[in-house]
Design an enzyme around this catalytic site. Structure first.
Site: not given
Length: 572
Positions: A6, A145, A168
């Site tokens: 990430d 993501e 998100d």
């Protein structure tokens, strides 16, 4: 070995799929979160992570953060006398995470699945892949993501039929995805987002409020040293409001001690415009999926900024239910990336999981339209791939020149949803040479192919000659050529990266230097003596003595910060 990464605006982290589960990788400090921050030390050594973040307030001219927002652009950031592109800085984060994973696994790591915001453009995705190449990683797979967060969440729901929305909100970007899970298939129904809306914007709203209430001049924003101290104090106050009703921002400016007491309603009022912007992508995703909020089974939060109470209240109000808090929002995207890495490695425990994704935005070309009076008007957007089309996808449209005798057609490629291309994002252009006899003989088929990594290939075929021009978009000023990547890679190899085994000591020293710069009077002199004592411990090269000295200095720094002697602070 394939790792999931990430690569975040504020923090980055790595995870691996092993023994049937996703596991977070600790860094050299034993932490799973590595601040996405790079600093160039006085001797030219590169500091990555918390050691670099500690230097934001003391060495802002040699430190960079939030550079993910500039990925895919030609912007450079200066660290001392050296300029870095965003993908070069990102590659240093990736190199650090790669080293952490290799130390954790005890084996070489050569490939990574890297997550990107769902709304990242083609250029931003290619820049992310370039960052991976510069870090010595093969990056065949980019993962959106919110889809990564859904993978982590959906893995525990694989036997159920469920429909959920991923909300998100990270440090620099906001993404929304709606997904359905049935019979081991995870299908993304719709995605939407805002590439310039994240926790950093909420923090800047608080900084702007402080500057306004304190009556400081607008020019104070150009004072990088003061601004970094104020950002640190504002971040601490914002985090405190997540746990208590009131907090205080305290900072010194030109010998004057300034403070501002804030509470949640005051912060929410300062961020009202940002909260309103959060609603729009949610509403668009629901419309595109042809769903109402009541038809969702759950809301999954991802991204550290969703910890803010006002954001959770907004989500609760919009969806009429409390969001799921099964996962740490800071970690869920990395865990999902590890799941995807396991899928790519064909792990037996994941053989029943199938995932589909969508194109989060429309892709098309600029066209001219003919009016009833025979005249033409240019600059109209003609979508070839509509947003939220399941990927991979390939679509083709036919175009002809505007007038007789044209020798070429210039295809200007755009991403967006506006009717006019001036309001969309220009991705690149492609020139196609055509026969000039007449309009019909110069017709061109334009094919857009969009893959699972969110990368776009454009193909143009002249129908009369069957000659095809096939490119991955050229002409974008933010993209490096292969030759430039090789040149940058050579330059990056010459950088000295601070060794992992001494990073704890360097991080403690950077923290001590930051706190020293904020102190005054006797306590400042006392801290200077303690720093010298620790440096003497390090000079002995006795690891046991260095560890004892580090623990002693860390405890002293904790005591100073807890006593309130520091006027500006960060999130320690």
């Amino acid at each position: 070995m394939i790792v999931g990464i990430d690569l975040g605006t504020t923090n980055s982290l790595a995870a691996v799929w092993q023994e049937g589960r996703a596991t977070l990788v600790p860094n050299a400090l034993g932490e799973t979160l590595t601040p996405s921050c790079i600093s160039l030390d006085d001797d030219g050594t590169v500091l990555v992570g918390r050691a670099a973040r500690e230097r934001l307030q003391t060495h802002p001219e040699r430190t960079a953060a939030s550079f993910k927002r500039y990925m895919g652009s030609a912007k450079t950031l200066a660290l001392g006398e050296r300029d870095f592109r965003p993908e070069e800085l990102s590659s240093l984060i990736l190199r650090s995470l790669k080293a952490d994973a290799e130390a954790f696994l005890g084996q070489a790591v050569e490939e990574a699945v890297i997550t990107v915001p769902a709304y990242f453009s083609d250029a931003q995705r290619k820049a992310t892949q370039t960052a991976g190449r510069l870090a010595g990683l093969k990056v065949e797979r980019l993962l959106n993501e919110p889809t990564a967060a859904a993978l982590a969440y959906g893995l525990h729901q694989r036997d159920a039929e469920t429909r959920f929305l991923v909300f998100d909100l990270g440090g620099g970007t906001f993404d929304v995805s709606i997904l359905e899970m049935f019979e081991g298939v995870m299908e993304v129904r719709a995605s939407a987002g805002d590439n310039f809306l994240g926790g950093e914007d909420f923090l800047m709203a608080l900084v702007d409020l402080f500057i306004e209430k304190a009556g400081l001049p607008a020019s104070v924003r150009q004072d990088r040293l003061f601004l970094q101290r104020l950002l640190g104090a504002a971040e601490r106050a914002k985090k405190a409001l997540s746990e208590q009703p009131k907090a205080e921002i305290k900072v010194a400016y030109k010998g004057q001690d300034l403070s501002l007491a804030i509470d949640e309603p005051m912060l929410e009022h300062a961020c009202a415009t940002l909260l309103k912007r959060l609603r729009m992508p949610v509403e668009r995703a629901l419309r595109d999926a042809n769903l109402r909020s009541a038809m969702l089974d759950n809301i999954v939060l991802a991204g550290g900024a969703t910890r803010m109470p006002m954001v959770r209240r907004l989500a609760t109000t919009m969806f009429g239910r409390f969001p799921a808090i099964d996962f740490n929002p800071d970690e869920v995207v990395a865990l999902g990336a590890a799941v995807q890495a396991g899928l790519k490695a064909r792990d037996a425990a994941l053989k029943e999981v199938v995932m589909t994704d969508v194109a989060p935005y429309s892709l098309g070309v600029a066209v001219s339209k003919r009016l009833p009076d025979g005249s033409t008007t240019p600059g109209h957007f003609d979508p070839i791939i509509e947003r939220n089309t399941t990927v991979p996808v390939s679509r083709v449209k036919n175009y002809v020149p505007i007038s007789e005798g044209q020798h070429c057609i210039d295809l200007h490629i755009f991403q967006g949803e506006s009717r006019m291309v001036r309001d969309n994002i220009h991705l690149g252009e492609l020139r196609v040479d055509t026969p000039s006899a007449n309009i019909e003989d110069s017709a061109v088929d334009v094919r857009f192919t969009y893959d699972v990594n969110g990368l776009l290939q454009v193909e143009a075929t002249v129908l009369k000659t069957r000659r095809t021009v096939s490119v991955v978009i050229q002409g974008n000023p933010g993209l490096l050529t292969d030759a430039e990547v090789a040149e940058r890679l050579d330059a990056m190899q010459g950088l000295k990266i601070h060794p992992r085994d001494t990073l704890e000591n360097r991080t403690t020293l950077a923290r001590a230097e930051r706190i020293y710069a904020l102190l005054r009077g006797q306590v400042r002199e006392w801290l200077s003596a303690q720093i010298l004592r620790f440096e003497s411990d390090l000079a002995t090269q006795d690891m046991r003595l260095a560890a004892q000295g580090r623990a002693r200095l860390e405890a002293q720094l904790d005591q100073i910060e807890q006593s309130g002697a520091v006027l500006a602070d960060d999130d320690h």
